[in-house]
Design an enzyme around this catalytic site. Sequence first.
Site, short mmCIF file in Angstrom:
data_model
loop_
_atom_site.label_atom_id
_atom_site.label_comp_id
_atom_site.label_asym_id
_atom_site.label_seq_id
_atom_site.Cartn_x
_atom_site.Cartn_y
_atom_site.Cartn_z
N LYS A 123 0.83 -1.22 0.00
CA LYS A 123 0.00 0.00 0.00
C LYS A 123 0.86 1.27 0.00
O LYS A 123 0.63 2.18 -0.80
CB LYS A 123 -0.89 0.02 1.26
CG LYS A 123 -1.53 1.36 1.51
CD LYS A 123 -2.39 1.37 2.75
CE LYS A 123 -1.70 1.84 4.01
NZ LYS A 123 -1.61 3.26 4.23
N ASN A 124 1.85 1.32 0.90
CA ASN A 124 2.55 2.58 1.06
C ASN A 124 3.52 2.87 -0.09
O ASN A 124 3.96 4.01 -0.27
CB ASN A 124 3.25 2.64 2.42
CG ASN A 124 2.22 2.81 3.54
OD1 ASN A 124 1.08 3.22 3.28
ND2 ASN A 124 2.61 2.47 4.76
N CYS B 37 -4.86 13.05 12.36
CA CYS B 37 -5.64 11.82 12.34
C CYS B 37 -5.51 11.12 13.68
O CYS B 37 -4.84 11.62 14.57
CB CYS B 37 -5.21 10.93 11.19
SG CYS B 37 -3.67 10.13 11.48
N ARG C 246 0.64 14.48 12.69
CA ARG C 246 1.22 14.24 11.38
C ARG C 246 1.50 15.53 10.59
O ARG C 246 0.90 15.80 9.54
CB ARG C 246 0.33 13.27 10.59
CG ARG C 246 0.12 12.00 11.38
CD ARG C 246 -0.58 10.93 10.63
NE ARG C 246 0.25 10.32 9.62
CZ ARG C 246 -0.16 9.32 8.85
NH1 ARG C 246 -1.38 8.86 8.98
NH2 ARG C 246 0.63 8.80 7.94
N PRO C 247 2.42 16.34 11.10
CA PRO C 247 2.79 17.58 10.40
C PRO C 247 3.49 17.29 9.08
O PRO C 247 3.98 16.18 8.86
CB PRO C 247 3.76 18.26 11.38
CG PRO C 247 4.32 17.15 12.21
CD PRO C 247 3.24 16.10 12.30
N ASP D 122 5.84 19.72 7.89
CA ASP D 122 6.84 20.79 7.82
C ASP D 122 8.10 20.36 7.07
O ASP D 122 8.73 21.17 6.38
CB ASP D 122 7.20 21.27 9.24
CG ASP D 122 7.67 20.12 10.12
OD1 ASP D 122 6.87 19.19 10.36
OD2 ASP D 122 8.84 20.12 10.55
N GLN D 123 8.49 19.09 7.19
CA GLN D 123 9.72 18.65 6.52
C GLN D 123 9.53 18.55 5.00
O GLN D 123 10.46 18.78 4.23
CB GLN D 123 10.20 17.31 7.08
CG GLN D 123 10.54 17.36 8.55
CD GLN D 123 11.63 18.37 8.87
OE1 GLN D 123 12.72 18.34 8.29
NE2 GLN D 123 11.33 19.30 9.75
N ASP E 108 3.69 0.55 12.32
CA ASP E 108 2.45 0.02 11.74
C ASP E 108 2.11 -1.37 12.27
O ASP E 108 0.98 -1.83 12.08
CB ASP E 108 2.54 -0.02 10.21
CG ASP E 108 2.64 1.36 9.61
OD1 ASP E 108 2.38 2.34 10.33
OD2 ASP E 108 2.99 1.47 8.42
N ARG F 286 -9.03 0.26 3.68
CA ARG F 286 -8.05 1.19 3.08
C ARG F 286 -6.74 0.51 2.79
O ARG F 286 -6.00 0.94 1.91
CB ARG F 286 -7.78 2.34 4.05
CG ARG F 286 -8.85 3.40 4.11
CD ARG F 286 -8.33 4.58 4.89
NE ARG F 286 -6.91 4.77 4.58
CZ ARG F 286 -6.00 5.17 5.43
NH1 ARG F 286 -6.31 5.47 6.66
NH2 ARG F 286 -4.73 5.30 5.06
C1 EPZ Z 1 4.23 6.75 6.54
O1 EPZ Z 1 3.53 7.86 7.05
C2 EPZ Z 1 3.21 5.66 6.34
N1 EPZ Z 1 2.21 6.13 5.40
C3 EPZ Z 1 2.59 5.29 7.66
O2 EPZ Z 1 1.72 4.19 7.45
C4 EPZ Z 1 3.68 4.88 8.64
O3 EPZ Z 1 3.13 4.65 9.91
C5 EPZ Z 1 4.75 5.97 8.75
O4 EPZ Z 1 5.24 6.30 7.42
C6 EPZ Z 1 5.95 5.58 9.58
O5 EPZ Z 1 6.55 4.43 9.05
C7 EPZ Z 1 2.48 6.09 4.11
O6 EPZ Z 1 3.54 5.67 3.67
C8 EPZ Z 1 1.42 6.55 3.19
P1 EPZ Z 1 6.50 9.87 8.59
P2 EPZ Z 1 4.22 9.30 7.04
O7 EPZ Z 1 6.56 11.14 7.82
O8 EPZ Z 1 5.09 9.39 5.86
C9 EPZ Z 1 7.04 13.21 11.98
C10 EPZ Z 1 -0.18 2.89 7.80
O9 EPZ Z 1 -0.79 2.43 8.78
N2 EPZ Z 1 7.02 14.19 10.86
O10 EPZ Z 1 7.57 8.87 8.38
O11 EPZ Z 1 3.15 10.31 7.21
C11 EPZ Z 1 5.71 12.51 12.16
O12 EPZ Z 1 4.84 13.28 12.96
C12 EPZ Z 1 0.35 4.29 7.80
O13 EPZ Z 1 0.00 2.25 6.74
C13 EPZ Z 1 7.28 15.52 11.13
O14 EPZ Z 1 7.51 15.92 12.28
O15 EPZ Z 1 5.08 9.20 8.36
C14 EPZ Z 1 6.13 11.22 12.81
O16 EPZ Z 1 6.33 11.44 14.16
C15 EPZ Z 1 -0.05 5.10 8.97
N3 EPZ Z 1 7.28 16.40 10.09
C16 EPZ Z 1 7.49 10.93 12.15
O17 EPZ Z 1 7.94 12.17 11.61
C17 EPZ Z 1 7.05 16.03 8.82
O18 EPZ Z 1 7.06 16.88 7.91
C18 EPZ Z 1 7.46 9.91 11.03
O19 EPZ Z 1 6.40 10.21 10.13
C19 EPZ Z 1 6.79 14.66 8.55
C20 EPZ Z 1 6.78 13.76 9.60
#
Ligand code: EPZ
Length: 421
Positions: free
Chosen positions: A22-23, A117, A122-123, A125-126, A309, A401
Amino acid sequence: MAHYVINGGHRLEGSVTISGAKNAAVAIIPAVILAGESCVVENLPQIEDVRILEQILQHMGANVEFTADGAMRVDPRRINTHTVTFDMVSRLRASYYLLGAMLGRYGHAEIALPGGCSIGQRPIDQHIKGMRALGANVVIERGIVKAHAEKLTGAEIYLDVVSVGATINIMLAAVGASGQTIISNAAKEPHVVDVANFLNMMGASVKGAGTDVIRIQGGRKLHGCTYAIIPDQIEAGTFMIAAAATRGDVVINNVIPTHLEAISAKLMESGAQVIEGDDGREFFIRVSSTGRPRAVNIKTLPYPGFPTDLQQPMMAYLSMAAGNSFIVENIFEDRFNHVAELQRMGANITLNARTAMIEGVEQLSGAPLFATDLRAGAALIVAALAAEGMSSVHNIEYVDRGYEYFEQKLRALGADIRRVE
Ligand code: EPZ
């Protein structure tokens, strides 16, 4: 609303084949926009997130059709808008990948953002920091991210947190930038590598994906391609945990064992048997268990650490372990909504900030259960399969989903599960 009715206590036995990831799918489908030519994406899971992306692309003017063997052919040439509204993205968090892809291709994108969510804020900013570093002007107005660049230029970008989404999104935009982009402290998840492989198949130059420094040589002309998505690491892990939780014996086909090392290690530590094999056509993993699991401790971490996950399904499993397990959720600040549901099944779990202490009980008992997000749904299904008696699992649109034919696959393994519409 549909729900599952599960009569627990049946060992899962037999074999199951894992679907496409999926991802990876939710990033690769938008990435087709960069090619400006038709691409065929194979091994796509038939899940709601993929259907929503199909609708979004069609709405934007792309031609999307399915080949006889289920692959998606996307021709982005007729895309006639660079705006994606809230109505379209509200059911799909990964809509942010449209931002990087459209910015890279057209120099302009306006994407409505879904809110926070049920697993945390889930910001993004990066993602924005990266796009700004490439020269884009990015603003957020009325819940819409607007990115615009006359010209994108490669840059060195250090991510403050290891983010899958930001790594992929910046990669997408950087492919359209002239010169070299270097992403440091990049995420190393298998789907990051899969997206990089797809971009390279279209003619891009992305090197180092799977390590924490990714180098993108942007500005190349991309062409169409045919690409098969990797198997879903999290779906495979869910079946591994379900096999152990029901004290079953399941062969999980179409997996990449190295993607599952953290899960295999923890299941073995808990007393389950995990065997990796190769049947000459594809890799498989066989998970079996005969007794009550031993307690183990888990800390969720970016890949190759234990994936967040699978934290929720793993907690369902450990609720029935002998002894006390500790789970620390390091990625998302609020990924414990399944705990109250497990408690109603008799689980003994105490939460303290990001740590859950799970005092294992001998047996869970069936109950009406409510999923709050995708993997909470998977956790409740694992718990219900292992529990004694009947459970109903509600809000399964979350599960739709991300899991292809979940109840059919479980039924084929001997689970007593049915979907009630
Ligand atoms: C991806 O989400 C996955 N979604 C998530 O899967 C998964 O849980 C997550 O990566 C972690 O492995 C998809 O790939 C579509 P992150 P993502 O950016 O990319 C912080 C599932 O159940 N962060 O790696 O949104 C954030 O808050 C889903 O299949 C910032 O601070 O996750 C978190 O603490 C849910 N600023 C950490 O980084 C940013 O700009 C990691 O989030 C981005 C993220």
